[in-house]
Design a protein around this motif. Structure first.
Motif, PDB file in Angstrom:
ATOM      1  N   ALA A  28       0.766  -1.350  -0.072  1.00 55.19           N
ATOM      2  CA  ALA A  28       0.055   0.018  -0.075  1.00 55.19           C
ATOM      3  C   ALA A  28       0.920   1.306   0.012  1.00 55.19           C
ATOM      4  O   ALA A  28       0.373   2.406  -0.415  1.00 55.19           O
ATOM      5  N   THR A  29       2.186   1.115   0.593  1.00 57.35           N
ATOM      6  CA  THR A  29       2.909   2.353   0.547  1.00 57.35           C
ATOM      7  C   THR A  29       4.220   2.124  -0.222  1.00 57.35           C
ATOM      8  O   THR A  29       4.902   2.906  -0.408  1.00 57.35           O
ATOM      9  N   ASN A  30       4.771   0.840  -0.471  1.00 59.13           N
ATOM     10  CA  ASN A  30       6.058   0.534  -0.770  1.00 59.13           C
ATOM     11  C   ASN A  30       7.099   0.690   0.181  1.00 59.13           C
ATOM     12  O   ASN A  30       8.328   0.732   0.021  1.00 59.13           O
ATOM     13  N   GLU A  31       6.546   0.720   1.309  1.00 58.26           N
ATOM     14  CA  GLU A  31       7.750   0.882   2.614  1.00 58.26           C
ATOM     15  C   GLU A  31       8.210  -0.339   2.923  1.00 58.26           C
ATOM     16  O   GLU A  31       7.293  -1.269   3.092  1.00 58.26           O
ATOM     17  N   THR A  32       9.470  -0.471   3.438  1.00 57.03           N
ATOM     18  CA  THR A  32      10.036  -1.679   3.872  1.00 57.03           C
ATOM     19  C   THR A  32       9.548  -1.772   5.493  1.00 57.03           C
ATOM     20  O   THR A  32       9.405  -1.044   6.231  1.00 57.03           O
ATOM     21  N   ILE A  33       9.015  -3.081   5.486  1.00 57.20           N
ATOM     22  CA  ILE A  33       8.418  -3.670   6.870  1.00 57.20           C
ATOM     23  C   ILE A  33       9.231  -4.746   7.555  1.00 57.20           C
ATOM     24  O   ILE A  33       8.827  -5.132   8.668  1.00 57.20           O
ATOM     25  N   THR A  89      -2.128  -7.916   6.339  1.00 51.68           N
ATOM     26  CA  THR A  89      -2.853  -6.733   5.734  1.00 51.68           C
ATOM     27  C   THR A  89      -1.706  -5.984   5.354  1.00 51.68           C
ATOM     28  O   THR A  89      -1.407  -5.381   4.046  1.00 51.68           O
ATOM     29  N   ARG A  90      -0.836  -5.807   6.218  1.00 52.06           N
ATOM     30  CA  ARG A  90       0.440  -4.784   5.950  1.00 52.06           C
ATOM     31  C   ARG A  90       1.377  -5.503   5.037  1.00 52.06           C
ATOM     32  O   ARG A  90       1.863  -4.646   4.193  1.00 52.06           O
ATOM     33  N   GLU A  91       1.512  -6.748   4.786  1.00 53.31           N
ATOM     34  CA  GLU A  91       2.524  -7.119   3.756  1.00 53.31           C
ATOM     35  C   GLU A  91       2.078  -7.671   2.674  1.00 53.31           C
ATOM     36  O   GLU A  91       2.343  -7.762   1.638  1.00 53.31           O
ATOM     37  N   GLY A 358      -1.341   8.124  -3.649  1.00 52.69           N
ATOM     38  CA  GLY A 358      -0.373   8.717  -2.536  1.00 52.69           C
ATOM     39  C   GLY A 358       0.948   7.700  -2.472  1.00 52.69           C
ATOM     40  O   GLY A 358       1.701   7.624  -1.436  1.00 52.69           O
ATOM     41  N   GLY A 359       1.119   6.776  -3.411  1.00 52.28           N
ATOM     42  CA  GLY A 359       1.939   5.528  -3.166  1.00 52.28           C
ATOM     43  C   GLY A 359       1.526   4.228  -3.143  1.00 52.28           C
ATOM     44  O   GLY A 359       0.099   4.128  -2.993  1.00 52.28           O
TER      45      GLY A 359
END
Length: 478
Positions: A28-33, A89-91, A358-359
């Motif tokens: 959803a954001t392409n941020e590293t988790i 959901t996050r990944e 927004g990403g």
């Protein structure tokens, strides 16, 4: 906040300094988790060796004792539902409500398979000889390699682990590199259940890790869910040792909507197929054949439903009905498929573009009309929120188009004409056919495909026996 995980081998989490790491992103954001190991062949060897060492003792336990361990695991899953659902959901990107359903279904599935501990059956076969009894026994296969997909990553752990373990096998799981974090969280719960070391092992990794598992000489069965292309590679690797395979691969599920259908029911069922998990479900309807007299009415209903879809980051806005696609690569694949359809003559009734949220990897809910069966959009798996619609003039025409596919996983028919429904069920060449309902299977059924959709199947009694082999005993007495 990110978290780094370690392989779970022989009952312990071990940090291997030599192992490279795989980066996991929030789609959803392409941020590293988080990060997981990109396991080497040596680590695969260690996991398989642990499973092999544990298997004999595990199989000697009465099945009801093995089931007791499964019930401990299912309780841990339920006790950690909210945390696990948010991680999924996050990944992976599915909406939180669907992630919660996935966790619940996973726990229920483990319990369901545990119930088979007292139901594993053999046979007594009549002999041609005096005083001889022929027994057909069912026994464990041995060491299972479970290689997982990214679309329902948590449930697929249970779909492979639960029948394998209750049948007396041990297992090495490799999650998808796109969505591995939930599997490592699952391993943390297993570590709290006193499961004998080596019965369950988990290794992270890329395709090379999966290939090392599939081609391992001490693996007795490879169970894989994923794409046709990867399934072919796994089958080739397994062939080196004549290792048996269980493959659930792609789908291009047809839905046939007749003039006798309840159009509201049909439109809603097809709509749910296209937004469920952002259309990333192998058994959901991916192409629709609609009888011409109701074509416009059906199309209008589906367009209105798709237009009403809210989508975005499902953790920032928990009211959305659709999240992102799993990766930038999947987003590009879906966008390319829609553009190709347009160049081949399909018309956009709705959507058709990458969405700016927004990403992240978001695509607009899309409806394509004026499609024909020669278009790639009607023949190749799309795996996104895209619905192509084609007109037909009869049920037999719809059946002919439906069967003309390299896939054969699921299909559906919408009609209130019982004769038409039964005709379709006789003629459709698919592992599953849904009548006047959405495409989603039951755990007590048998989820199996034809043609390039797979080999073998899962769920129910027949799914359990995929993880067992037979031994015939000829018992001669005086």
């Amino acid at each position: 906040m990110t978290k780094d995980y370690h392989n779970f081998i022989n009952g312990t989490f071990g940090k291997q300094a030599s192992t490279a790491l795989l980066e996991v992103l929030n789609p959803a954001t392409n941020e590293t988790i988080g990060h997981v190991p990109n396991s080497s062949r040596a680590e695969v060897d260690a996991a398989v060796a642990a499973a092999k060492e544990a298997q004999t003792g595990w199989e000697r336990l009465p099945p009801i004792h093995r089931a007791g361990y499964l019930r401990k695991i299912s309780k841990k899953v339920r006790d950690n539902k909210e945390r696990l659902a948010e991680l999924i959901t996050r990944e992976q990107g599915k909406v939180l409500g669907l992630a919660q359903v996935e966790v619940d279904f996973t726990a229920d599935y483990i319990d369901y398979m545990a119930e088979w501990a007292r139901r594993i059956e053999g046979e007594v076969i009549t002999s041609d000889r005096p005083n001889e009894t022929i027994l057909l026994l069912r026994k464990a296969v041995g060491v299972i390699a479970g290689i997982l997909p990214w679309n329902f990553p948590f449930f697929l752990i249970a779909r492979k682990l639960a029948p394998a373990l209750v049948a007396g096998n041990t297992i090495v799981i490799k999650p998808s590199e796109e969505t591995p974090l939930n599997a490592f969280a699952f391993a943390e719960l297993v570590a709290e259940c006193d499961l004998p070391p080596g019965v369950f092992n988990l290794v992270g990794g890329s395709r090379e890790t999966g290939a090392a598992l599939a081609g391992h000489r001490d693996v007795n069965l490879v169970s894989f869910t994923g794409s046709v292309g990867t399934g072919v590679h796994i089958m080739r690797a397994a062939a080196e040792n004549l290792t048996r395979v269980n493959l659930e691969l792609g789908g291009k599920a047809p839905a046939i909507v007749l003039a006798s259908a309840d159009l509201n029911l049909a439109a809603n069922a097809v709509y749910q197929s296209r937004i469920l998990n952002s259309g990333q479900v192998c058994n959901c309807a991916e192409r629709v054949y609609v009888e011409r007299p109701v074509l416009q009415a059906f199309t209008d209903k589906v367009v209105a439903l798709m237009k009403s879809t809210t989508y975005g980051d499902p953790l920032k806005d928990r009211s959305v009905s659709m999240g992102p696609l799993v990766s930038a690569a999947q987003l590009a694949k879906v966008a390319s498929a829609v553009e190709l359809a347009r160049t081949q003559g399909a018309q956009l009734a709705l959507g058709g573009k990458i969405a700016d949220r927004g990403g992240g990897n978001h695509y607009e809910p899309t409806v394509l009309v004026d499609c024909n069966h020669d278009m790639e959009i009607m023949r190749t798996e799309t795996f996104g929120p895209v619905l192509p619609i084609q007109a037909i003039d009869s049920l037999d025409e719809g059946i002919r188009y439906a069967n003309d596919s390299e896939y054969g996983l699921t299909s559906s028919i919408f009609s209130n004409d019982l004769n038409a429904v039964m005709h379709a069920c006789r003629e459709l060449k698919f592992g599953e056919t849904y009548v006047n309902r959405e495409h989603f299977e039951a755990m007590q059924g048998f989820h199996a495909g034809r043609r390039k959709s797979g080999i073998g199947g899962a769920d129910g009694k027949h799914g359990l026996y995929e993880y067992m082999e037979t031994q015939v005993v000829y018992l001669q007495t005086k």
